[in-house]
Design a protein around this motif. Sequence first.
Motif, PDB file in Angstrom:
ATOM      1  N   GLY A 106       0.797  -1.196   0.121  1.00  0.00           N
ATOM      2  CA  GLY A 106       0.028  -0.241   0.015  1.00  0.00           C
ATOM      3  C   GLY A 106       0.950   1.321   0.126  1.00  0.00           C
ATOM      4  N   GLY A 107       0.280   2.519  -0.273  1.00  0.00           N
ATOM      5  CA  GLY A 107       0.785   3.628  -0.193  1.00  0.00           C
ATOM      6  C   GLY A 107       1.467   3.896  -1.488  1.00  0.00           C
ATOM      7  N   ARG A 108       2.229   5.145  -1.593  1.00  0.00           N
ATOM      8  CA  ARG A 108       2.541   5.545  -2.721  1.00  0.00           C
ATOM      9  C   ARG A 108       3.972   5.285  -3.160  1.00  0.00           C
ATOM     10  NH1 ARG A 108       1.156  12.095  -2.619  1.00  0.00           N
ATOM     11  NH2 ARG A 108      -1.060  11.844  -2.454  1.00  0.00           N
ATOM     12  N   ARG A 109       4.783   4.782  -1.892  1.00  0.00           N
ATOM     13  CA  ARG A 109       6.109   4.134  -2.203  1.00  0.00           C
ATOM     14  C   ARG A 109       6.111   2.910  -2.493  1.00  0.00           C
ATOM     15  NH1 ARG A 109      11.187   4.976   2.330  1.00  0.00           N
ATOM     16  NH2 ARG A 109      12.938   4.165   0.889  1.00  0.00           N
ATOM     17  N   ARG A 110       6.676   2.543  -3.663  1.00  0.00           N
ATOM     18  CA  ARG A 110       6.592   1.034  -3.932  1.00  0.00           C
ATOM     19  C   ARG A 110       8.011   0.533  -4.199  1.00  0.00           C
ATOM     20  NH1 ARG A 110       0.808  -0.340  -6.692  1.00  0.00           N
ATOM     21  NH2 ARG A 110      -0.422   0.362  -4.977  1.00  0.00           N
ATOM     22  N   CYS A 111       9.001   0.449  -3.466  1.00  0.00           N
ATOM     23  CA  CYS A 111      10.169   0.105  -3.708  1.00  0.00           C
ATOM     24  C   CYS A 111      10.765  -0.667  -2.598  1.00  0.00           C
ATOM     25  CB  CYS A 111      11.146   1.459  -3.999  1.00  0.00           C
ATOM     26  SG  CYS A 111      11.221   2.474  -2.599  1.00  0.00           S
ATOM     27  N   LEU A 112      11.913  -1.412  -2.911  1.00  0.00           N
ATOM     28  CA  LEU A 112      12.459  -2.251  -1.900  1.00  0.00           C
ATOM     29  C   LEU A 112      13.365  -1.454  -0.962  1.00  0.00           C
ATOM     30  CD1 LEU A 112      12.429  -5.324  -1.752  1.00  0.00           C
ATOM     31  CD2 LEU A 112      14.760  -5.354  -2.616  1.00  0.00           C
ATOM     32  N   SER A 113      13.119  -1.919   0.214  1.00  0.00           N
ATOM     33  CA  SER A 113      13.826  -0.980   1.521  1.00  0.00           C
ATOM     34  C   SER A 113      14.304  -2.180   2.241  1.00  0.00           C
ATOM     35  CB  SER A 113      12.771  -0.352   2.401  1.00  0.00           C
ATOM     36  OG  SER A 113      12.140   0.609   1.410  1.00  0.00           O
TER      37      SER A 113
END
Length: 568
Positions: A106-113
């Motif tokens: 969910g949310g706008r940030r869709r990258c690997l952390s």
Amino acid sequence: MVKRSCPSCGPDPGGEEKKGRGNPISVQLFPPELVEHIISFLPVRDVVALGQTCHYFHEVCDAEGVWRRICRRLSPRLREQGSGVRPWKRAAILNYTKGLYFQAFGGRRRCLSKSVAPLLAHGYRRFLPTKDHVFILDYTGTLFFLKNALVSSTLGQIQWKRACRYVVLCRGAKDFASDPRCDTVYRKYLYVLATREQPAVVGTTGSRACDCVEVYLQSSGQRVFKMTFHHSMSFKQIVLVGQENQRALLLLTEEGKIYSLVVNETQLDQPRSYTVQLALRKVSRCLPHLRVTRMASNQSSTLYITDQGGVYFEVHTPGVYRDLFGTLQAFDPLDQQMPLALSLPAKILFCALGYNHLGLVDEFGRIFMQGNNRYGQLGTGDKMDRGEPTQVHYLQRPIALWCGLNHSLVLSQGSDFSKELLGCGCGAGGRLPGWPKGSASFVKLHVKVPLCACSLCSTRECLYMLSSHDIEHLPTYRDLPASRVVGTPEPGLGAGAPQDPGGAARACEEYLSQIHSCPTLQDRMEKMKEIVGWMPLMAAQKDFFWEALDMLQRAAGGVGPGPSTPES
């Protein structure tokens, strides 16, 4: 001046023409201790690359002295060497490659952390996300409690941003488990299988190490319950099955026997003590010759893998039984612990168990799926249920396999050692990044997979990947014998037909060479149709390729369409 050259590489061809620069000096003239000390300051990636340049640097970079210094730099608090044939190199690489990565759906940030990495952790062996936090077990038996920073998403849901700090939950842990349902909201307690020193009883001298199960609240890490077993019983794995009011704990011994006990989770927070009965599970009581090596469970079924690669099933509800086997003919509601043997063509190495479907991987790296396929979670290209293990032909030799509620994930490795994540099934909620409508076949997901990823887990809110490379974990897959390769043409069909026991990669290279040797375009088209007939594709896929080749042949001015269904 010193010339950095390796004696095995020979002298510099232009060295005599260079005036005034001094005579070149070989690196071999330096003391080995000095060379090892200098190399130990390089990053691990550079040490590995330098060791691949020549034989001399390979021996120097592979020395335990170099890796001992690197390990002490990476993990200053690691006092023990660890275990294995190369303890310092293994310890250094474990700590260099360890990491827990996540991608929120969910949310706008869709990258690997990447989450915080505990300095005390000696590599990562296992992890488990719960409702609010993440727990990680390292190779020394220390269980870490990674506390998450909670933030509100744009949809008003509470999601965790990252593991911002950690504490040591306990030491001496062997394994741990929680509620087996896919939704982490049910994971209120954490069950830890550990070894503890017990004080000596009256009449004996010295303490004894006994196995025990400790129960912790996942929200705070507080221990609320503990049960201790006799010192003669040694366990190595724990799984849970059933609902909260009748939670069954299954314990696997070192000898391959299964014991079980029942706990009422709704009463664990009450300050009272009571005795639970440990009993031998029916799979070990009725089949005493079986030696179980691994278990998997969900809320209504349990799967056992033996040392011979056999698979046995316990199904406790009629609905899940119908989804898995397509019938209720052999289901006995009065004897839910009766083990059912699955018919498989080879030895099974590991498995993944979802709510109503499962995946199995055999010794040749083949993937077999079974169960409910309403959303295409079996990856067979259709949405037809499978009542028995069905091979997914276009996938092989996976690193990890995960079966969720109505989707499946496969972690695979390419020929260049790069890793990719494949998924199939329902894509709602972003659980298949890049494929919101889902897929009935395994497709490559839009996820950047870490180079040393070894396991994965998917929840409703997040996708997790654990990174940790163990040099002692060698590839366990075998080459499939030529007589058993699916899709291999018979001797009378094609003179250059490959007998490829190593997999599809070498077969495709041979196919390309056959196509390249054809003199005309029409011959290449006919050879391609013949090869499509050899390949282990589904009927619909073969029809599609044959029709597409006919269209291309007609567009290129061919003589005419060939047979639409050539003999394979």
